[in-house]
Design a protein around this motif. Structure first.
Motif, short mmCIF file in Angstrom:
data_model
loop_
_atom_site.label_atom_id
_atom_site.label_comp_id
_atom_site.label_asym_id
_atom_site.label_seq_id
_atom_site.Cartn_x
_atom_site.Cartn_y
_atom_site.Cartn_z
N PHE A 406 0.83 -1.20 0.00
CA PHE A 406 0.00 0.00 0.00
C PHE A 406 0.87 1.25 0.00
O PHE A 406 0.58 2.23 -0.70
CB PHE A 406 -0.93 0.00 1.22
N ALA A 426 -0.88 4.69 3.56
CA ALA A 426 -2.05 3.85 3.28
C ALA A 426 -3.35 4.58 3.62
O ALA A 426 -4.35 4.45 2.90
CB ALA A 426 -1.95 2.55 4.08
N ILE A 427 -3.35 5.35 4.70
CA ILE A 427 -4.55 6.11 5.08
C ILE A 427 -4.89 7.12 4.00
O ILE A 427 -6.07 7.27 3.61
CB ILE A 427 -4.32 6.80 6.44
N GLU A 430 -6.33 5.36 0.91
CA GLU A 430 -7.75 5.02 1.10
C GLU A 430 -8.62 6.26 0.99
O GLU A 430 -9.69 6.24 0.36
CB GLU A 430 -7.95 4.37 2.47
N SER A 431 -8.18 7.36 1.60
CA SER A 431 -8.97 8.58 1.59
C SER A 431 -9.15 9.14 0.18
O SER A 431 -10.13 9.83 -0.10
CB SER A 431 -8.32 9.65 2.48
N HIS A 481 -7.57 -0.88 -4.45
CA HIS A 481 -8.29 -1.47 -3.31
C HIS A 481 -9.16 -2.63 -3.76
O HIS A 481 -9.22 -3.68 -3.09
CB HIS A 481 -9.16 -0.40 -2.63
N GLN A 512 -7.70 -2.32 9.03
CA GLN A 512 -8.33 -1.11 9.56
C GLN A 512 -8.86 -0.25 8.41
O GLN A 512 -9.64 0.67 8.63
CB GLN A 512 -7.32 -0.31 10.38
N ASN A 513 -8.44 -0.56 7.21
CA ASN A 513 -8.90 0.11 6.00
C ASN A 513 -10.36 -0.27 5.75
O ASN A 513 -10.68 -1.41 5.42
CB ASN A 513 -8.00 -0.33 4.84
N ARG A 514 -11.25 0.69 5.92
CA ARG A 514 -12.68 0.43 5.82
C ARG A 514 -13.06 -0.11 4.44
O ARG A 514 -13.82 -1.09 4.31
CB ARG A 514 -13.47 1.71 6.11
N ARG A 515 -12.55 0.54 3.39
CA ARG A 515 -12.92 0.14 2.03
C ARG A 515 -12.49 -1.30 1.74
O ARG A 515 -13.25 -2.10 1.18
CB ARG A 515 -12.29 1.11 1.02
#
Length: 559
Positions: A406, A426-427, A430-431, A481, A512-515
């Motif tokens: 990631f 990584a955050i 994802e965002s 993703h 912890q990555n929601r998607r």
């Protein structure tokens, strides 16, 4: 008078250290960009998001989108910080949570908080831990005065001593279920059941990052509060003090001590120095798998995708993209991400562009220069030197980490060449995902002598081409993703069929990555598989100590 004075100072843009229940917070107005920026500078916290505190559920709903489960978490007596999607136009400064789609919000949970917010009037406060970055939270009055005097303009103190340093808990809702990022104040020291009783008193020392410890006897385990990263004397002292406190509190005199296999973890060194105890080493990713199985009371074997940043493997390499088959008694590594080099070792974690370099080199771009999105961030000569280091293997350990993959993609997209806190690349990747994009890159799943190997090289080549073609970063991020979720579903479905089980575990910090978690869980559910996800304990390394206890307890009864 003291509360009114503090409220007036906050309205005027001051930073105030506020004594709470488990320690001190540093507070300022959330809508004051200058105050937030000043707090970042003094605290030496460049980008990591700050938590917010409000006085009511209505004020929380003005900042973030809340469903029923989020509302229940916010209003529960534990009062965790709840991560939820940010509302457009939420009245908070841009530097509160740069690069993040979510805000962390909590409701006031002490009388002093309520009084202060009432005097302050409408609006949210930044409420972040009372420390400089990488230090434990201050909880003693003298300690707070010494350590926070250079950060806060004033301190708001009460006369109730704090017995135990305890950070705020952090939770989010994924696929309709609560998911712990950090389990601490409010939930600790609540016990967690063990599926198999420990016949002798147990201590588990956890991991290095996001550390927790765990003590156990009989059928009950007590996971300690969040300690943090064991990187200095202060956090190590917090770790050892916490263990001593829990041993007294629950009358546990450990006869068996479980620990991570990594020889350089401070938690491991502490375990190995304990005298008169039986030692049980537990592999990092097996502990993740066991923690989830034990939490759900599952004795039977399951297959699992354990994705994180790093964990010491049984072959002495850095694991982190693991497909396991196992139970509380043991495991078999059934697959993993294609190995790649970490040029510069730990430095590559702080500089994701190095991972992009290593992965492109693994794709056959030995002679290629710096990719388009990194040309203003990395010099050509430095890039080629790092590629040469990766090829040579010097100071470049092998890793199978999905977390580092990631990081590499975030760097290739130009989002983050270097990071300021763990997981930042990584955050932000994802965002940046475009919620409208439904495409996916292709990731190969190959069988190599009975071992499934996740090979992302085709996807990385496509990402490189898309970046050069000017494709929007949000589209690229969404496709990546989807690709990771799809290959995870394919791999676990194949392993579940081959091992005659319908139980699959998703765990490790990457989830912890929601998607990613929602997509993988939905795909596995559609395939008729029963998906187990940690809910009562953190999905990241904060759950490791409980998994170590579960493995050690199982060993006591002979498996």
């Amino acid at each position: 008078e003291a509360v009114a004075t503090a409220a007036a100072a906050l309205r005027a843009g001051a930073i105030v250290a506020i004594k709470g229940i488990g320690g001190y917070h540093l507070a300022c107005r959330a809508d004051d960009e200058q105050a937030v920026a000043t707090l970042r500078g003094r605290k030496h916290r460049d980008d990591k998001p700050f938590a917010l505190m409000v006085d009511s559920l209505g004020e929380a709903a003005a900042l973030v989108v809340l469903g029923d489960v989020e509302r229940s978490l916010l209003c529960g007596p534990q009062r965790p910080i709840v991560l939820a999607p940010r509302r457009g136009g939420a009245p908070v400064a841009a530097s509160v949570a740069p690069g993040a789609l979510e805000l962390g919000v909590m409701l006031a949970y002490s009388p002093l908080h309520h009084l202060l917010l009432e005097d302050l009037g409408a609006g949210a406060l930044v409420m972040t831990s009372g420390n400089a970055s990488d230090e434990p939270i201050a909880f003693g009055d003298d300690d707070a005065l010494e350590r926070l005097a250079g950060i806060a303009d004033m301190l708001l103190v009460h006369d109730r001593p704090i017995q135990t340093r305890t950070d705020d808990s952090v939770a989010r809702v994924v696929a309709g279920r609560p998911l712990f990022v950090r389990r601490s104040r409010g939930y600790v020291p609540g016990s967690v059941a063990l599926p198999e009783a420990a016949s002798r008193p147990l201590l588990a020392c956890g991991a290095e990052l996001k550390n927790t410890f765990c003590v156990a006897k009989g059928s009950r385990a007590w996971v300690g509060h969040h300690i943090g990263d064991l990187s200095n004397y202060e956090t190590l002292r917090s770790f050892t003090d916490g263990i001593e406190h829990f041993q007294r509190l629950f009358a546990v005199a450990p006869e068996v001590v479980a620990y991570d296999l990594h020889p350089e973890y401070l938690s491991t060194k502490y375990a190995l120095e304990r005298e008169g105890v039986e030692l049980v080493g537990v592999q990092h990713h097996h502990a993740h798998l066991a923690a989830c199985l034990a939490e759900h009371g599952c004795y039977e074997p399951a297959v699992g995708a354990i994705f994180d940043g790093s964990g010491y493997g049984t072959d002495s390499t850095v694991w982190g993209g693991e497909l396991l088959v196992g139970d509380l008694g043991g495991f078999r590594r059934a697959g993993h991400l294609l190995p790649v080099r970490l040029p510069g070792g730990e430095r590559a974690i702080r500089e994701p562009w190095r991972l992009a370099c290593a992965w492109l080199d693994a794709c056959g771009f030995e002679g290629a220069g710096v990719p388009v999105a990194l040309r203003d961030k990395v010099q050509e000569r430095t890039w080629r030197q790092v590629a040469a280091i990766a090829r040579s293997g010097v100071a470049s350990p092998i890793t199978t980490s999905i977390g580092r993959l990631f990081d590499a993609v975030a760097a290739l997209c130009g989002l983050r060449a270097t990071i300021n806190y763990e997981g930042q690349a990584a955050i932000e990747l994802e965002s940046s995902c475009d919620p409208r994009e439904r495409g996916s890159y292709s990731i190969e799943l190959n069988d190599s002598d009975g071992m499934l190997v996740i090979d992302p090289r085709c996807a990385l080549l496509a990402i490189r081409s898309d970046v050069e073609a000017g494709t929007a970063v949000g589209v690229i991020a969404a496709r990546f993703h989807a690709a990771i979720a799809n290959v995870t579903v394919r791999a676990l479905a194949a392993l579940a069929s081959a091992n005659d089980t319908d139980r699959v575990v998703l765990s490790g910090g990457v989830f912890q990555n929601r998607r990613l978690l929602e997509a993988a869980a939905a795909g596995l559910g559609a395939a008729g598989l029963r998906v187990l996800i940690p809910e009562r304990l953190p999905i990241g390394d904060g759950g490791i100590s409980y998994g170590q206890v579960a493995v050690a307890a199982h060993g006591m009864v002979g498996g």
